[in-house]
Scaffold this active site. Structure first.
Site, PDB file in Angstrom:
ATOM      1  CG  HIS A  18     -29.286  -7.145  28.969  1.00 44.91           C
ATOM      2  ND1 HIS A  18     -29.757  -7.163  27.566  1.00 44.91           N
ATOM      3  CD2 HIS A  18     -29.261  -6.152  29.430  1.00 44.91           C
ATOM      4  CE1 HIS A  18     -30.159  -5.872  27.229  1.00 44.91           C
ATOM      5  NE2 HIS A  18     -29.731  -5.104  28.372  1.00 44.91           N
ATOM      6  CG  HIS A  21     -25.799  -5.930  25.960  1.00 43.09           C
ATOM      7  ND1 HIS A  21     -25.887  -6.348  27.463  1.00 43.09           N
ATOM      8  CD2 HIS A  21     -26.220  -4.714  25.906  1.00 43.09           C
ATOM      9  CE1 HIS A  21     -26.401  -5.025  28.237  1.00 43.09           C
ATOM     10  NE2 HIS A  21     -26.385  -4.237  27.026  1.00 43.09           N
ATOM     11  CB  CYS A 126     -30.017  11.361  29.810  1.00 40.71           C
ATOM     12  SG  CYS A 126     -30.118   9.740  30.328  1.00 40.71           S
ATOM     13  CB  CYS A 129     -28.622   8.814  26.526  1.00 43.27           C
ATOM     14  SG  CYS A 129     -30.226   8.397  26.857  1.00 43.27           S
ATOM     15  CB  CYS A 143     -33.885  10.406  29.629  1.00 43.60           C
ATOM     16  SG  CYS A 143     -33.166   9.344  28.511  1.00 43.60           S
ATOM     17  CG  HIS A 146     -31.858   5.377  29.959  1.00 40.82           C
ATOM     18  ND1 HIS A 146     -31.182   6.076  28.968  1.00 40.82           N
ATOM     19  CD2 HIS A 146     -31.220   4.176  29.899  1.00 40.82           C
ATOM     20  CE1 HIS A 146     -30.379   5.291  28.326  1.00 40.82           C
ATOM     21  NE2 HIS A 146     -30.656   4.255  28.911  1.00 40.82           N
ATOM     22  CE  LYS A 299     -32.713  -1.152  25.063  1.00 39.95           C
ATOM     23  NZ  LYS A 299     -31.793  -0.148  25.153  1.00 39.95           N
ATOM     24  CE  LYS A 302     -28.533  -4.933  36.878  1.00 40.72           C
ATOM     25  NZ  LYS A 302     -28.251  -6.165  37.120  1.00 40.72           N
TER      26      LYS A 302
END
Ligand code: MSP
Length: 645
Positions: A18, A21, A126, A129, A143, A146, A299, A302
């Site tokens: 995405h 990245h 997690c 991560c 976490c 996330h 952020k 996904k």
């Protein structure tokens, strides 16, 4: 010769790429192109992180093997990089044998240093991560990154004596101020280490998908030790041919820069240099942690469900427009918000207007007056000092990784060139004096200014930079430091094709499209109506069957008024006639479409394109970087309305 080695993070393959990245990769591409322009020998590495629990689970959830999932996602990365003009020299996958060999060698050296031991490890893990957290670090048991529940894990692991390296790490942060950038991140890492380092578990026994830990049967290498090693394994560390490793990593003349997002700073600025010191390998020169692309202050990711897909924007506006936006909109190091609105505003104001219009105005004046680039050069005009200021600010900004400021310097210079052209009124001189020496000198100064804009732009917008050079009759080649000198534009050279670099977009029409067809943003999937695709984008046959594809014969076609791209067609679908609008006018003359047998998506919600209703969509292949449409045609004897399956 000075060498420059730059890397991106290697991306997890549980997810399709995405905007976040692609951002890290575009930054690294710009940076490497800049150093190449300076005459340094560069190497640009990117790749994929394919082992570990996260990938193991994603593959299991899709009923596939981890390697098959990885193979599919890697193809998507490669394809996206090609479309974005990413000039990486190598692409490493952690499942490659060359990587495994290098990891084994690194571990052997760490072991030989006496830095590994076995102990029981317990903690909150997690999987997203791939890291342990302490009770205190969790937020409501979840976490902190996330927001997923962390799982209690207890197993016997190999530990790395990280605590032993705290002093030496602090020493590096102090002595090598460029080691962690920006400064705020160095401060963050320093306080993390000052608070005390615990030894780190570097093996797993509950995960099978990984590199077997040398000398520890039943253990696989912890995925972060595995992944971080890619930066040297890809250069041939631990192999029979380690010339590249010696040239780009060990040489004292060389710089080694890791571009990463701030989410993975600790791994790169604490664990990685500690592993390297233990193995007796030099540490990186710089770890540069950039900020996040946000949507609705979160952020882009996904798991949050607010992913921005670059594909649609690249198909519509070309790779350079998005490269420009990403590099200009985000002050490098800070967070920035992504929106289609902001993208289109910058596209129209900065690219269509400031850049596109200046190039086409100057090239058109040269063509009108001389039919080629102007014959007389001139080294006494105010564009020259403006150029010198621009070049110096650009260099300073680029050396500080302040890419947005580098672009600002270019845009200031563009406006100075424009001011020069407007104040000299060459169109008047042409009328009054014809092709005079004065006119030639004014146009030369303007055209040379624009060529230099193209040179400074080349790391950011390589394709556009070349197009500008071609339009001005300047050599189309890789830009070198020499090209940043005033007066390199050949006089009287033939001018290239006059194409609009960035045709203006009608923002209101763009946003009036229903169904968000060309929007970059993937709406969070609603499970009731939109079955989620697998992580690698695969859908079931049932999902495919929801799309009604039929053949249709084009009965009439004409251009949509005020649009460069759109054609309106009346299409015979056998039992009915439909109006369909398609963005194919730059490839097909309307008359040539009549009689064609095409494939139509018949159950798409109607949409308005530039105010004209479109009831269906015609299928076309998109060819090359520019995404040129090529209609899918069906043999003439297939009657309209036939189902396509
Ligand atoms: N596999 C690890 C990295 C190993 S490096 C030895 C990983 N992969 S990842 O697929 O999650 O991608 C991480 C990187 O993608 C981030 O560090 C960052 O560079 C980039 N981004 C992902 N989402 C992002 C944003 N929303 N904004 C900007 N960049 C972010 O972590």
């Amino acid at each position: 010769m000075k060498t420059f080695y730059a890397t991106t993070p290697i991306y997890y393959v549980n997810d399709l790429p995405h905007i976040g990245h692609i951002y890290s990769t575009v930054v690294t591409d710009v940076l490497t192109r800049y150093h190449r322009l300076l005459g340094q020998k560069t190497w640009f590495l990117t790749g994929t992180d394919e082992h570990g629990q996260k990938i193991e689970r994603a593959a299991a959830a899709q009923g596939t093997k981890p390697i098959e999932l990885a193979n599919r996602v890697v193809l998507r990365y490669r394809e996206l990089y090609r479309r974005f003009g990413i000039a990486n020299d190598d692409f490493i996958r952690t499942t490659e044998p060359r990587h495994r060999r290098g990891v084994e060698e690194l571990i052997r050296r760490i072991e030989a240093a006496g830095d590994l031991y076995l102990a029981r490890h317990e903690g909150w893990y997690c999987a997203s991560c791939e890291t342990f957290y302490t009770e205190k670090e969790l937020v409501d048991g979840k976490c902190p990154i996330h927001g997923e529940p962390a799982a209690w894990q207890s197993e016997e692991n190999v530990f790395f004596r990280l605590s032993k390296y705290a002093g030496r790490l602090l020493e590096i942060y102090r002595r090598q101020p460029d080691f962690v950038r920006p400064d705020s991140r160095r401060a963050e890492v320093t306080s993390f280490v000052e608070a005390g380092l615990k030894d780190l578990s570097v093996s797993r026994t509950n995960v099978k998908w990984g590199i077997p830990f040398p000398g520890r049967p039943g253990h696989v290498v912890y995925v972060w030790l595995d992944a971080l090693s890619n930066y040297i394994t890809a250069l041939g560390f631990g192999s029979d041919d380690d010339r590249r490793y010696r040239e780009f990593w060990e040489s004292s003349e060389g710089r080694r820069v890791h571009i990463i997002g701030k989410d993975i700073l600790r791994f790169h600025a604490v664990y990685w240099p500690a592993f390297l010191m233990s193995a007796g390998v030099p540490v990186p020169t710089t770890v540069w942690a950039h900020g996040w692309w946000l949507r609705d202050e979160k952020k882009v990711s996904k798991s949050v469900g607010n992913v921005v897909q670059p594909d649609a924007l690249v198909a519509e506006f070309g790779p350079d427009a998005l490269r420009y936006f990403l590099m200009r909109e985000m002050a490098f190091g800070q967070d920035a918000a992504f929106s289609d609105q902001a993208f289109l505003e910058r596209y129209n104001a900065d690219l269509a207007n400031d850049l596109g219009n200046t190039v086409s105005r100057v090239a058109a004046l040269c063509r009108q007056a001389f039919g080629s680039s102007p014959p007389e050069s001139c080294d006494d005009n105010e564009v020259i000092p403006a150029w010198e200021r621009a070049r110096d600010s650009w260099r300073t900004a680029m050396d500080e990784y302040a890419f947005h400021r580098g672009l600002e310097a270019i845009w200031r210079f563009l406006s100075e060139i424009n001011g020069f052209v407007v104040s000299r009124e060459p169109w008047k001189i042409l009328k009054e004096e014809g092709r005079s020496g004065r006119l030639s000198r004014i146009l030369y100064a303007s055209a040379e200014g624009v060529r230099l804009v193209a040179a400074l732009l080349s790391p950011f917008m390589p394709t556009t930079s070349r197009k500008i050079c071609a339009a001005l009759g300047a050599p189309v080649k890789d830009v070198a430091l020499d090209d940043l000198e005033w007066g390199r534009l050949p006089t009287g050279a033939p001018l290239g094709a006059a194409e609009a670099l960035f045709p203006r977009v009608d923002t209101a029409a763009y946003f009036s499209m229903e169904g968000g067809r060309t929007m970059s943003t993937e709406k969070p999937a609603s499970p009731a109506t939109t079955p989620a695709a697998d992580a690698d984008g695969r859908i079931s046959i049932q999902e495919f069957q929801r799309i009604r594809l039929v053949t249709g014969r084009v009965l009439e076609a004409d251009r949509v008024p005020r649009s460069n791209k759109l054609v309106r067609m009346q299409v015979d679908l056998g039992s009915e006639k439909r109006q369909v609008v398609a963005g194919i006018a730059n490839r097909y003359e309307p008359e040539a479409l009549v009689g064609k047998n095409v494939v139509i998506v018949a159950n798409l919600k109607p949409a308005k394109l530039m105010g004209v209703e479109s009831d269906g969509m015609v299928l076309a292949a998109t060819v090359g970087e520019a995404g040129e449409p090529s209609l899918l045609e069906v043999p003439a004897d297939v009657p309209p309305g036939s189902a396509v399956k």
